[in-house]
Design an enzyme around this catalytic site. Sequence first.
Site, PDB file in Angstrom:
ATOM      1  N   ARG A 148       0.852  -1.183   0.000  1.00 32.64           N
ATOM      2  CA  ARG A 148       0.000   0.000   0.000  1.00 32.64           C
ATOM      3  C   ARG A 148       0.894   1.242   0.000  1.00 32.64           C
ATOM      4  O   ARG A 148       2.036   1.196   0.454  1.00 32.64           O
ATOM      5  CB  ARG A 148      -0.885   0.038   1.246  1.00 32.64           C
ATOM      6  CG  ARG A 148      -1.785  -1.181   1.442  1.00 32.64           C
ATOM      7  CD  ARG A 148      -2.532  -1.064   2.761  1.00 32.64           C
ATOM      8  NE  ARG A 148      -3.460  -2.161   2.987  1.00 32.64           N
ATOM      9  CZ  ARG A 148      -3.178  -3.263   3.689  1.00 32.64           C
ATOM     10  NH1 ARG A 148      -1.967  -3.411   4.222  1.00 32.64           N
ATOM     11  NH2 ARG A 148      -4.084  -4.209   3.851  1.00 32.64           N
ATOM     12  N   LYS A 172      -1.597  -2.207   8.236  1.00 30.51           N
ATOM     13  CA  LYS A 172      -2.702  -1.569   8.941  1.00 30.51           C
ATOM     14  C   LYS A 172      -2.735  -2.035  10.392  1.00 30.51           C
ATOM     15  O   LYS A 172      -2.453  -3.188  10.697  1.00 30.51           O
ATOM     16  CB  LYS A 172      -4.028  -1.909   8.255  1.00 30.51           C
ATOM     17  CG  LYS A 172      -4.239  -1.192   6.927  1.00 30.51           C
ATOM     18  CD  LYS A 172      -5.635  -1.440   6.393  1.00 30.51           C
ATOM     19  CE  LYS A 172      -5.910  -0.619   5.143  1.00 30.51           C
ATOM     20  NZ  LYS A 172      -7.273  -0.855   4.612  1.00 30.51           N
ATOM     21  N   HIS A 243      -2.625   1.772  -5.719  1.00 33.57           N
ATOM     22  CA  HIS A 243      -3.411   0.567  -5.437  1.00 33.57           C
ATOM     23  C   HIS A 243      -3.542  -0.313  -6.677  1.00 33.57           C
ATOM     24  O   HIS A 243      -3.693  -1.534  -6.567  1.00 33.57           O
ATOM     25  CB  HIS A 243      -4.790   0.939  -4.898  1.00 33.57           C
ATOM     26  CG  HIS A 243      -5.255   0.018  -3.821  1.00 33.57           C
ATOM     27  ND1 HIS A 243      -4.575  -0.148  -2.633  1.00 33.57           N
ATOM     28  CD2 HIS A 243      -6.326  -0.814  -3.751  1.00 33.57           C
ATOM     29  CE1 HIS A 243      -5.206  -1.020  -1.873  1.00 33.57           C
ATOM     30  NE2 HIS A 243      -6.274  -1.448  -2.534  1.00 33.57           N
ATOM     31  N   ARG A 246      -0.699  -2.585  -6.639  1.00 36.52           N
ATOM     32  CA  ARG A 246      -0.939  -3.646  -5.650  1.00 36.52           C
ATOM     33  C   ARG A 246      -1.914  -4.694  -6.198  1.00 36.52           C
ATOM     34  O   ARG A 246      -1.704  -5.891  -6.046  1.00 36.52           O
ATOM     35  CB  ARG A 246      -1.486  -2.996  -4.379  1.00 36.52           C
ATOM     36  CG  ARG A 246      -1.812  -3.945  -3.237  1.00 36.52           C
ATOM     37  CD  ARG A 246      -2.092  -3.087  -1.998  1.00 36.52           C
ATOM     38  NE  ARG A 246      -2.887  -3.754  -0.996  1.00 36.52           N
ATOM     39  CZ  ARG A 246      -2.385  -4.521  -0.021  1.00 36.52           C
ATOM     40  NH1 ARG A 246      -1.084  -4.738   0.038  1.00 36.52           N
ATOM     41  NH2 ARG A 246      -3.176  -5.060   0.889  1.00 36.52           N
ATOM     42  N   HIS A 269      -3.752  -8.954   4.356  1.00 39.24           N
ATOM     43  CA  HIS A 269      -5.189  -8.923   4.620  1.00 39.24           C
ATOM     44  C   HIS A 269      -5.491  -9.718   5.886  1.00 39.24           C
ATOM     45  O   HIS A 269      -5.014 -10.836   6.046  1.00 39.24           O
ATOM     46  CB  HIS A 269      -5.971  -9.536   3.456  1.00 39.24           C
ATOM     47  CG  HIS A 269      -6.018  -8.671   2.237  1.00 39.24           C
ATOM     48  ND1 HIS A 269      -6.311  -9.154   0.984  1.00 39.24           N
ATOM     49  CD2 HIS A 269      -5.807  -7.339   2.087  1.00 39.24           C
ATOM     50  CE1 HIS A 269      -6.278  -8.166   0.116  1.00 39.24           C
ATOM     51  NE2 HIS A 269      -5.980  -7.056   0.753  1.00 39.24           N
ATOM     52  N   TYR A 278      -9.823 -11.102  -5.848  1.00 38.68           N
ATOM     53  CA  TYR A 278      -8.955 -11.436  -6.974  1.00 38.68           C
ATOM     54  C   TYR A 278      -9.444 -12.670  -7.719  1.00 38.68           C
ATOM     55  O   TYR A 278      -9.153 -12.832  -8.896  1.00 38.68           O
ATOM     56  CB  TYR A 278      -7.512 -11.604  -6.480  1.00 38.68           C
ATOM     57  CG  TYR A 278      -6.994 -10.302  -5.941  1.00 38.68           C
ATOM     58  CD1 TYR A 278      -6.703  -9.239  -6.787  1.00 38.68           C
ATOM     59  CD2 TYR A 278      -6.881 -10.099  -4.569  1.00 38.68           C
ATOM     60  CE1 TYR A 278      -6.292  -8.020  -6.288  1.00 38.68           C
ATOM     61  CE2 TYR A 278      -6.459  -8.883  -4.066  1.00 38.68           C
ATOM     62  CZ  TYR A 278      -6.175  -7.848  -4.928  1.00 38.68           C
ATOM     63  OH  TYR A 278      -5.774  -6.636  -4.439  1.00 38.68           O
TER      64      TYR A 278
END
Length: 297
Positions: A148, A172, A243, A246, A269, A278
Amino acid sequence: MTPAWSQALSLLDADLLRRGAADRTRRAYATDTGQFAAWASAARIAPQDAGPRELRRYAATLGERRVAPSTVARKLAALRAMFRTLREHGVVSQNPAELVASPKRVRHLPRVLRPDELAALLDRIPAGTPLELRDRALLEIAYGCGLRAEELVKLDTGSVHFDAEDLRVEGKGGKTRIVPAGEPALAALTRYLERGRHALATSPDEPALFLSKSGRRLSTSDVRRRLAVWTRAAALQGGVSPHALRHSFATHLLDGGADLRAIQELLGHSSISTTQIYTRVESARLLSAYRRSHPRA
């Protein structure tokens, strides 16, 4: 805004800070919940009196203002977080936002660049100046490691392990993961460290890996701006965001046979359901190929 709602917003922000939420996330939550708090204050609705009916009324006013369904869903998610915090602190007895359904959001498949488009983008960046060396390393890492923009700018010089050929990435919520780095990315990074970074650094104590021309840590807006410059130079059609790099990283891994769990770990994630987009990208690509190619499609 009433003192009760101001206190509610302060409790939410303190909770987000404790959980390690990014500054941008905290600002977004503050904006969304603050708008509801202002509306509720004007309607003389106290936090403990805000039930599902009141939240639906608020959502209806957003719809009347033609606010996009995705934005309404985001605001309701922020309200769920706020009322969850209020419940934990005993301000309310239940979370009314959990009983309010979010509007269905139109799912847009992410932009995925073809390998030849990525080669055109990255190979277009020369290696003549410190800024060019930095940009090549920055974008090679962005695509080669699937990071990211926020993760890119948080990298320090100590985040790179050349012997192990990987990076330590802060994701994150302050979660750290180790991401492998490919040869092109590491080679570009080596050139930048040897010939570019020292020319940009204004202080030997600055830990940031990617520096601006003034010697400070890059911001996410810097990353987007530099990517836009090289996207235009490569004559790529449409906007290419960090993004998108990514998304391309993940999709190309899936095309190459990587399993979804491995991609989940590489992307950082927390839930496999986030990574499953995806598979929809791949399904859409196969369906498009089928319709183009099969005589009975």
